[in-house]
Design an enzyme around this catalytic site. Structure first.
Site, PDB file in Angstrom:
ATOM      1  N   LYS A  80       2.870  59.187  58.459  1.00 56.35           N
ATOM      2  CA  LYS A  80       2.379  58.904  59.804  1.00 56.35           C
ATOM      3  C   LYS A  80       3.138  57.735  60.424  1.00 56.35           C
ATOM      4  O   LYS A  80       3.747  56.928  59.730  1.00 56.35           O
ATOM      5  CB  LYS A  80       0.877  58.599  59.768  1.00 56.35           C
ATOM      6  CG  LYS A  80       0.496  57.352  58.988  1.00 56.35           C
ATOM      7  CD  LYS A  80      -1.004  57.160  58.958  1.00 56.35           C
ATOM      8  CE  LYS A  80      -1.392  55.914  58.160  1.00 56.35           C
ATOM      9  NZ  LYS A  80      -2.843  55.703  58.101  1.00 56.35           N
TER      10      LYS A  80
ATOM     11  N   TYR B 108      11.038  27.729  73.933  1.00 57.47           N
ATOM     12  CA  TYR B 108      10.008  27.512  74.945  1.00 57.47           C
ATOM     13  C   TYR B 108       8.959  26.503  74.488  1.00 57.47           C
ATOM     14  O   TYR B 108       8.454  26.569  73.364  1.00 57.47           O
ATOM     15  CB  TYR B 108       9.320  28.835  75.277  1.00 57.47           C
ATOM     16  CG  TYR B 108      10.254  29.889  75.813  1.00 57.47           C
ATOM     17  CD1 TYR B 108      10.948  29.688  77.001  1.00 57.47           C
ATOM     18  CD2 TYR B 108      10.446  31.087  75.131  1.00 57.47           C
ATOM     19  CE1 TYR B 108      11.816  30.659  77.499  1.00 57.47           C
ATOM     20  CE2 TYR B 108      11.303  32.060  75.622  1.00 57.47           C
ATOM     21  CZ  TYR B 108      11.987  31.826  76.809  1.00 57.47           C
ATOM     22  OH  TYR B 108      12.845  32.790  77.291  1.00 57.47           O
TER      23      TYR B 108
ATOM     24  N   MET C   9      11.279  37.154  72.873  1.00 55.47           N
ATOM     25  CA  MET C   9      11.174  38.610  72.936  1.00 55.47           C
ATOM     26  C   MET C   9      12.362  39.286  72.251  1.00 55.47           C
ATOM     27  O   MET C   9      12.181  40.264  71.517  1.00 55.47           O
ATOM     28  CB  MET C   9      11.077  39.077  74.387  1.00 55.47           C
ATOM     29  CG  MET C   9      10.848  40.569  74.522  1.00 55.47           C
ATOM     30  SD  MET C   9      10.691  41.115  76.237  1.00 55.47           S
ATOM     31  CE  MET C   9       9.097  40.400  76.669  1.00 55.47           C
TER      32      MET C   9
END
Length: 384
Positions: A47, A276, A325
């Site tokens: 799966k 950041y 990200m």
């Protein structure tokens, strides 16, 4: 042997972020589970893109390792395997999400079913296509998720009996899921086995006798022999991850390593903030490197504040600041790696890198959570 499936050419994959999958490890892990099952056939669970390892290559490696069936949640994955030429029995036990029952019938995909109304839709598809649909009736024995409850089980069994008598359905299996198999000795294990036995006996007394009964997960295969019945479903362990907190690794080998490269290396002075929020500051004049991998690639953002160390050119170095990200910065101190040098986020541990299990523990996550976050579009490099 190397083969590549992904969005980039071989030269890009060799120098960029990718997941390396050891197919021989997947086959060997499958053999471990086949041996542990002691003669009971193994359904290999693939799966969610085979736990992020790649559906078709992983499925084939598991069949090479001795699995006799394949299982997954969604019908779409089963159809993909059929289109790839995989012809063993395949079960899609969660055929809820825009499932194409007609395509499943025509491709001889077995379907899990938990309610009479859904069984009726499957039977209608079978009638339209002139062939019976093979179904596995799901009973809820205590997980309180999918499956018919004790009170609803008689209605599902009766619906299956009628559909089978009409020639539209073949009841291939009865199955359920453990809630606490990864906690050996938990009282729910015995209670669920008892509830499962009751459900199977009721079905048989009503004229519905399945070909296979299955309840055991990877953890249960290894520790609950009385739960093996006619078939076991192995998932996490096939990818080399122990399903238990204690008890060793059972001879399993992690099949995936997540790798990238140094994109930028530069010196910054003591006290300079990084990433950041500038909450991380280098203690002395240091080299920092930028790695083109981030939380969009499956590295949890929290790894930047948990002291996680990645392997750079053979040595571990801490993530500096938060994970971005698509970029992560490492503080490599006085080391001077060059752009293009390899960075290993996790792997089997052979080179001193974190294993996935270690990374998950540091972050308070399950290994499968991290695997599930690795996007399918990220290139996979298959080795065996």
């Amino acid at each position: 042997m190397h083969s590549i499936i992904g969005r980039t050419e071989m030269t890009d994959v060799a120098h960029g972020t990718h997941a390396r999958i050891d197919l021989a490890a997947i086959s060997a892990n499958t053999s471990v589970l086949v041996s542990a099952a002691a003669g009971t056939p193994v359904m290999a669970v693939v799966k969610s893109n085979a736990y992020g390892h790649g559906l078709v290559p992983s499925a084939r490696a598991m069949l090479d390792g001795g699995a006799s069936r394949l299982g997954m949640a969604q019908v779409e994955d089963a159809l993909t395997l059929r289109q790839a030429g995989v012809d063993v029995p395949i079960l899609a036990w969660l055929p809820w999400r825009q499932a194409d029952y007609d395509a499943a019938v025509l491709a001889d995909v077995e379907l899990g079913v938990e309610a009479p109304w859904r069984l009726a839709l499957m039977a209608e598809a079978a009638e339209r296509n002139g062939r019976p649909v093979r179904v596995h009736l799901e009973v809820d024995t205590g997980l309180s998720r999918g499956g018919a409850t004790r009170d609803d089980w008689p209605q599902l069994v009766e619906a299956a009996r009628r559909a089978q008598a009409a020639g539209h359905v073949t009841v291939t299996g009865v199955f359920s899921h453990f809630a606490c198999a990864d906690d050996p000795g938990h009282p729910s294990i015995a209670a669920q086995i008892s509830a499962f036995d009751d459900a199977v006996r009721y079905a048989a007394a009503s004229g519905v006798e399945p070909e296979v009964r299955h309840l055991a997960s990877s953890a249960a295969v290894l520790t609950v022999p009385e739960s093996r019945y006619d078939l076991v479903r192995a998932g996490l362990a096939l990818y080399g991850l122990s399903p238990l907190e204690t008890g060793g690794d059972f001879g399993l080998r992690p099949a995936m390593s997540l790798r990238s490269t140094v994109a930028v290396a530069k010196r910054i002075p003591a006290g300079t903030g990084v990433m950041y929020g500038l909450k991380y500051q280098v203690a002395s004049d240091s080299t920092i490197v930028v790695v083109p991998v981030g939380y969009a690639d499956g590295l949890p953002r929290a790894a930047g504040t948990a002291g996680v160390e990645l392997l750079v050119a053979g040595r571990r170095h801490r993530i500096a600041g938060v994970v971005g990200m698509e970029q992560t910065v490492l503080d490599v101190g006085q080391d001077l790696p060059s752009p293009g040098e390899e960075v290993v986020l996790f792997g089997p541990g052979d080179e001193g890198e974190l294993t996935l299990a270690e990374l998950a523990r540091q972050l308070g996550l399950l290994p499968a959570e991290i695997l599930a976050r690795i996007p399918a579009a990220l290139p996979r490099v298959y080795v065996s």
